[in-house]
Structures are given as C-alpha cells and as structure tokens.
Scaffold this motif. Structure first.
Motif, mmCIF file in Angstrom:
data_model
loop_
_atom_site.group_PDB
_atom_site.id
_atom_site.type_symbol
_atom_site.label_atom_id
_atom_site.label_comp_id
_atom_site.label_asym_id
_atom_site.label_seq_id
_atom_site.Cartn_x
_atom_site.Cartn_y
_atom_site.Cartn_z
ATOM 1 N N LEU A 18 22.525 25.543 23.172
ATOM 2 C CA LEU A 18 21.598 24.481 23.564
ATOM 3 C C LEU A 18 22.052 23.134 23.009
ATOM 4 O O LEU A 18 21.991 22.120 23.704
ATOM 5 C CB LEU A 18 20.173 24.808 23.114
ATOM 6 C CG LEU A 18 19.095 23.796 23.518
ATOM 7 C CD1 LEU A 18 19.077 23.555 25.025
ATOM 8 C CD2 LEU A 18 17.726 24.270 23.042
ATOM 9 N N ARG A 19 22.510 23.119 21.753
ATOM 10 C CA ARG A 19 23.020 21.859 21.179
ATOM 11 C C ARG A 19 24.166 21.318 22.025
ATOM 12 O O ARG A 19 24.238 20.121 22.294
ATOM 13 C CB ARG A 19 23.456 22.050 19.725
ATOM 14 C CG ARG A 19 22.304 22.197 18.761
ATOM 15 C CD ARG A 19 22.720 22.033 17.313
ATOM 16 N NE ARG A 19 23.856 22.808 16.900
ATOM 17 C CZ ARG A 19 23.802 24.004 16.325
ATOM 18 N NH1 ARG A 19 22.624 24.557 16.059
ATOM 19 N NH2 ARG A 19 24.906 24.641 15.968
ATOM 20 N N LEU A 33 18.360 24.738 16.543
ATOM 21 C CA LEU A 33 18.574 25.102 17.944
ATOM 22 C C LEU A 33 19.821 25.973 18.044
ATOM 23 O O LEU A 33 20.693 25.937 17.173
ATOM 24 C CB LEU A 33 18.770 23.835 18.795
ATOM 25 C CG LEU A 33 17.639 22.820 18.790
ATOM 26 C CD1 LEU A 33 18.038 21.584 19.598
ATOM 27 C CD2 LEU A 33 16.357 23.419 19.330
ATOM 28 N N LEU A 85 22.863 19.824 25.229
ATOM 29 C CA LEU A 85 22.158 18.558 25.005
ATOM 30 C C LEU A 85 23.060 17.458 24.458
ATOM 31 O O LEU A 85 22.626 16.321 24.283
ATOM 32 C CB LEU A 85 20.978 18.787 24.053
ATOM 33 C CG LEU A 85 19.854 19.691 24.556
ATOM 34 C CD1 LEU A 85 18.846 19.959 23.454
ATOM 35 C CD2 LEU A 85 19.174 19.101 25.779
ATOM 36 N N GLY A 139 19.397 14.407 23.638
ATOM 37 C CA GLY A 139 18.540 15.543 23.963
ATOM 38 C C GLY A 139 17.072 15.373 23.630
ATOM 39 O O GLY A 139 16.346 16.357 23.543
ATOM 40 N N GLY A 176 15.180 19.615 22.304
ATOM 41 C CA GLY A 176 15.217 21.005 22.744
ATOM 42 C C GLY A 176 13.845 21.656 22.704
ATOM 43 O O GLY A 176 13.717 22.807 22.324
#
Length: 121
Positions: free
Chosen positions: A110-111, A106, A114, A18, A33
């Motif tokens: 989102l983690r 994050l 990614l 990511g 991110g």
C-alpha cells in the motif's frame, strides 16, 4: 501558513503522499491509507491531534495547551491547542512525525501504491 485553520491545515497535509480528508467527529480528519494520522478541531479553540512517540507524549503533555487527545490517549495521541507554546515549525514536525508513524503501519504494498517513502531512522 496557520496550521490551526482549515486552509493552512489542508495546504500542509496535501503535500504528504497518499493523504485524504473526511469530516467526522465534529473535526476535519486527515488520513493516509484510510488510517487517521491527524485531525483539526475548530471549536472554541482550534486544536490539532497527532500521534507521537512515547517520549514525545511525556514531553508534550507537560506543556500548557497540550494534553491527551480524547478517545485517542491510549495509543499516545496528543491534542495541541492553538495556545500551546509551540512554534509552527514544531507543530509541522509533530504533524509529519504522526504521518510517518501511521504510514509505517501500512503494508509495504500500500505504501508503494500511495508513493510513500518512509524516512530512514
């Protein structure tokens, strides 16, 4: 690999899920991110800026060639100069730890998007 060169820095950072790069603040900045986790400055002396724990901040800033990162210091960021008495393995550790600290902030969603899995502490 020399982490204090753009080629070495990029080669290492690209391994972390990511991540993205942007050139800003007269530096080569790595983000996860859209949050900065490290940057490489290549002025008179190459330097890497990382986020660290409170304990690491105290230990690192006591070393020659390591100090509070300008504009980041309030949040426990350090600037590691190429002349600092740290091995490449130690710099890799602090780069990875910085990534983990920022990625932990994050959202879980989102983690997941990614492909980031955080180490169990």
């Amino acid at each position: 690999m020399n982490l204090f060169t753009k080629k070495g820095f990029d080669a290492f950072v690209k391994r972390l899920p990511g991540t993205s790069f942007v050139d800003q603040w007269d530096s080569h900045v790595a983000k996860v991110g859209d949050k900065v986790f490290t940057l490489l400055g290549e002025g008179d002396e190459a330097r890497i800026v990382v986020k660290c724990s409170e304990e690491s901040f105290e230990i690192l800033t006591a070393l020659e060639g390591v100090g509070q990162a300008p504009y980041f210091a309030k949040r426990k960021w350090v600037e590691i100069r190429a002349s600092a008495p740290l091995s490449e393995e130690e710099v890799v550790h602090y780069l990875t730890r910085s990534y983990d600290l920022v990625a932990a902030g994050l959202t879980k969603k989102l983690r997941l998007e990614l492909g980031i899995t955080l180490p169990v502490v």
